[in-house]
Enzyme design. Structure first.
Site, short mmCIF file in Angstrom:
data_model
loop_
_atom_site.label_atom_id
_atom_site.label_comp_id
_atom_site.label_asym_id
_atom_site.label_seq_id
_atom_site.Cartn_x
_atom_site.Cartn_y
_atom_site.Cartn_z
CD GLU A 1 -10.04 52.61 -68.85
OE1 GLU A 1 -9.38 53.22 -69.51
OE2 GLU A 1 -11.49 53.62 -69.30
CB CYS B 1 -14.39 55.83 -71.20
SG CYS B 1 -15.59 56.59 -71.67
CE LYS C 1 -5.24 59.52 -84.61
NZ LYS C 1 -6.10 58.43 -84.40
N GLY D 1 -9.66 59.17 -74.55
CA GLY D 1 -8.53 57.93 -74.52
C GLY D 1 -8.26 57.64 -73.65
CB SER D 2 -5.29 55.93 -72.62
OG SER D 2 -4.73 56.87 -73.39
CB THR D 3 -5.48 58.47 -67.80
OG1 THR D 3 -6.30 58.30 -67.42
CG2 THR D 3 -4.82 59.38 -66.66
CD GLU E 1 -15.00 64.06 -71.79
OE1 GLU E 1 -15.40 63.24 -70.85
OE2 GLU E 1 -15.83 65.38 -71.03
CB THR F 1 -2.39 58.62 -75.10
OG1 THR F 1 -2.45 57.64 -75.26
CG2 THR F 1 -2.44 59.74 -75.97
N GLY F 2 -3.98 61.15 -72.88
CA GLY F 2 -4.45 61.97 -72.55
C GLY F 2 -3.46 63.28 -71.64
P1 NDP Z 1 -5.35 56.69 -77.07
O1 NDP Z 1 -5.51 57.04 -75.58
O2 NDP Z 1 -3.86 55.87 -76.64
O3 NDP Z 1 -6.03 56.33 -78.30
C1 NDP Z 1 -6.73 57.14 -78.41
C2 NDP Z 1 -6.93 57.68 -79.19
O4 NDP Z 1 -5.75 59.20 -79.62
C3 NDP Z 1 -6.07 57.54 -80.61
O5 NDP Z 1 -7.05 58.14 -81.92
C4 NDP Z 1 -4.90 56.87 -81.24
O6 NDP Z 1 -4.63 57.24 -82.59
C5 NDP Z 1 -4.67 58.60 -80.67
N1 NDP Z 1 -3.36 59.00 -79.96
C6 NDP Z 1 -2.30 58.12 -79.44
N2 NDP Z 1 -1.38 58.55 -79.35
C7 NDP Z 1 -1.70 60.01 -79.29
C8 NDP Z 1 -0.65 60.97 -79.27
N3 NDP Z 1 0.67 60.67 -79.08
N4 NDP Z 1 -0.70 62.32 -79.39
C9 NDP Z 1 -1.82 62.64 -79.91
N5 NDP Z 1 -3.16 61.54 -80.24
C10 NDP Z 1 -2.78 60.19 -80.10
O7 NDP Z 1 -5.36 54.54 -76.28
P2 NDP Z 1 -5.49 53.11 -77.39
O8 NDP Z 1 -5.79 53.35 -78.59
O9 NDP Z 1 -4.06 53.51 -76.98
O10 NDP Z 1 -5.87 51.92 -76.17
C11 NDP Z 1 -4.67 51.70 -74.93
C12 NDP Z 1 -6.04 51.71 -73.33
O11 NDP Z 1 -6.90 53.23 -73.59
C13 NDP Z 1 -7.36 51.38 -73.52
O12 NDP Z 1 -6.98 49.40 -73.43
C14 NDP Z 1 -7.85 51.38 -72.77
O13 NDP Z 1 -7.34 51.07 -71.14
C15 NDP Z 1 -7.72 53.17 -72.15
N6 NDP Z 1 -9.38 53.72 -73.54
C16 NDP Z 1 -9.72 54.26 -72.74
C17 NDP Z 1 -10.60 55.52 -73.29
C18 NDP Z 1 -11.72 55.65 -72.70
O14 NDP Z 1 -12.61 56.14 -73.59
N7 NDP Z 1 -11.94 55.50 -71.33
C19 NDP Z 1 -10.83 55.13 -75.19
C20 NDP Z 1 -9.69 54.37 -75.89
C21 NDP Z 1 -8.97 54.04 -74.73
P3 NDP Z 1 -4.39 55.36 -83.23
O15 NDP Z 1 -5.76 54.89 -83.25
O16 NDP Z 1 -3.26 55.91 -83.96
O17 NDP Z 1 -3.79 54.99 -81.69
#
Ligand code: NDP
Length: 462
Positions: A356, A264, A157, A210-212, A232, A214-215
């Site tokens: 972050e 990141c 996804k 992704g973000s901590t 990650e 959501t992780g």
């Molecule tokens: P998220 O961590 O929310 O999103 C990352 C991925 O997870 C996307 O594919 C997202 O889908 C998916 N996702 C969101 N919610 C869920 C869930 N409940 N269960 C499973 N998968 C989910 O990051 P955001 O895009 O909302 O960005 C927000 C902040 O996170 C940024 O401003 C940044 O600070 C940080 N971030 C950090 C990253 C890193 O590599 N360190 C990468 C991305 C973001 P969808 O796209 O539909 O939301």
């Protein structure tokens, strides 16, 4: 509120619509998992050399479409064209590396009293990969390709803002001859499609980037099913600059401006020994003013836009207009632009120094000596990356041992190589991607004992 059934992909440099894509529902995810579950045993049963051959053909197909993939990344993610080419090349190179791994995924034989033990590295089954928008191609590749090479099927996804390159990779996989449904890409929303993938009992492992925040939720949901997870997550990495360093390379602004700071591993805490603080400030002021920010499709551009209006608002919230700062310039709208910025009046415990931001913003903080540098570097819940700059080898060794982070660079800002393990300490994540053990992370170890006692030829006693 976004449409639950459709993803609208915007060009972040212009705000023009690039494409609309149907959003996968929970039912779509369930159906994809059923297809993957059916396809996986045949894929796993291929001789490793045959699986490797198909993955190499996939790499060749990616290579033949490198420019197309890069241009797509420019349009959907606003990455500079140079970066986007690197990203497509990284996906291709990782395919080749993982293909080699498929042929070297070996078990062990262990002599034990009464016989032998033999271990097998067996694929997990169906792996769910959830990718973010900041590096859509490489991160999709890091989660998916080693998993495929180890004999798993993958359901990926991508982020809702950047689904296009991942969809194209799935088409190229089919074109290269990978069996149907072994590598499926399902664009969708995190709170529906993402959650459905995490919660599905037949998905054997989740790889999440992704973000901590959501992780943490993904890990909690995986815990309910005792499902392994690789995370990650975020970072707030230090760039530790001792007074004896060459400031012009140590303070390269692209250590935090690359990908508009949406990285990141970005070195967003610039820690400078106080004796050279003024010199560092002057250097950074000139360096930021010289950064070329603009149309990411232009070969001369060094920094593009942020991914979305939401991200722009978030970044702005960390930089009040009257904050003491060094600033470069950025175009006005349309597009999601923010200038290269170094905050110079921030305290180590301030919000911008601890959270972050994920934009082209760093904080400049002084330190007194080696001990103080290490204390500041570790004063964060994150532990992903970092750089340290000094001509003193002993100090380089001591500091790199003392800093709690998964990926450190001495006299360099480079973090990611597909040959070496990548991942974070503390709240930056769990597990490692890439490197020599990448495939093993997508296997279960099975241990079989083979007795060396011959069965009786006389049959069971009457
Ligand atoms: P998220 O961590 O929310 O999103 C990352 C991925 O997870 C996307 O594919 C997202 O889908 C998916 N996702 C969101 N919610 C869920 C869930 N409940 N269960 C499973 N998968 C989910 O990051 P955001 O895009 O909302 O960005 C927000 C902040 O996170 C940024 O401003 C940044 O600070 C940080 N971030 C950090 C990253 C890193 O590599 N360190 C990468 C991305 C973001 P969808 O796209 O539909 O939301």
């Amino acid at each position: 509120m976004s449409d639950p059934h459709e993803l609208v992909v915007l060009n972040p440099a212009t705000e023009e619509v690039v494409a609309t894509v149907p959003a996968a529902s929970e039912e779509d995810v369930a159906a994809a998992v059923v297809r993957a579950t059916r396809a996986q045993p045949g894929w796993a049963a291929l001789a490793p050399a045959d699986r490797a051959r198909l993955l190499r053909r996939f790499a060749d197909t990616v290579d033949a479409h490198l420019e197309e993939l890069a241009q797509l990344e420019v349009r959907e993610a606003g990455h500079t064209v140079g970066n986007a080419r690197w990203e497509a090349g990284n996906a291709r190179d990782l395919l080749l590396y993982a293909a080699g791994g498929a042929e070297r995924l070996l078990g062990k034989q262990i002599p034990v009293p009464g016989g032998w033990n033999v271990t097998f590295q067996e694929p997990l089954g169906v792996v769910g990969v959830i990718a973010p928008w900041n590096f859509p191609m490489p991160i999709a590749a890091w989660g998916s390709f080693p998993a495929l090479a180890a004999g798993n099927a993958v359901v990926l996804k991508p982020a809702e803002t950047t689904p296009l390159t991942a969809l194209r990779l799935a088409e190229l996989a089919l074109q290269a001859g990978l069996p149907e449904h072994v590598f499926q890409v399902l664009p969708g929303h995190g709170h529906t499609a993402g959650r459905a993938l995490v919660d599905h009992p037949d998905v054997a492992k989740i790889v999440f980037t992704g973000s901590t925040r959501t992780g943490r939720e993904v890990m909690e949901r995986c815990a309910r099913l005792v499902k392994p997870v690789t995370l990650e997550l975020g970072g707030k990495s230090p760039n530790i600059v001792f007074a004896d360093a060459d400031l012009t390379t140590a303070l390269d602004p692209f250590s935090f401006l690359d990908n508009s700071g949406q990285d990141c591993c970005a070195r967003t805490r610039i820690l400078v020994q106080e004796t050279v603080l003024e010199e560092a400030r002057e250097f950074l002021a000139d360096a930021l003013a010289a950064v070329v920010v603009g149309d990411p499709a232009d070969e001369k551009t060094q920094m593009g836009p942020l991914i979305s209006r939401q991200q722009l608002d978030r970044v702005r919230s960390y930089v009040p207009e009257d904050a003491p700062a060094l600033r470069g310039s950025a175009p006005d709208g349309p597009g999601f632009w923010f200038p290269p910025t170094v905050l110079t009046g921030e305290r180590p415990d301030g919000r911008a120094a601890r959270e972050e931001i994920f934009g082209p913003v760093a904080v400049l903080l002084p330190f007194t000596d080696e001990q103080d540098a290490v204390r500041l570097a570790n004063d964060t819940p994150y532990g992903l990356s970092g750089s340290l700059w000094t001509r003193d080898l002993g100090r380089a060794l001591r500091v790199s041992q003392a800093v709690r982070a998964g990926n450190l660079s001495v006299n360099s800002h480079s973090s990611v190589r597909y040959w070496t393990p990548f991942g974070g300490f503390k709240q930056s994540g769990l597990g490692r991607e890439l490197g020599p053990d990448a495939l093993t992370a997508f296997t279960e170890t099975k241990n079989v004992f083979i007795s060396n006692v011959s069965p009786s030829t006389e049959g069971p006693a009457q």
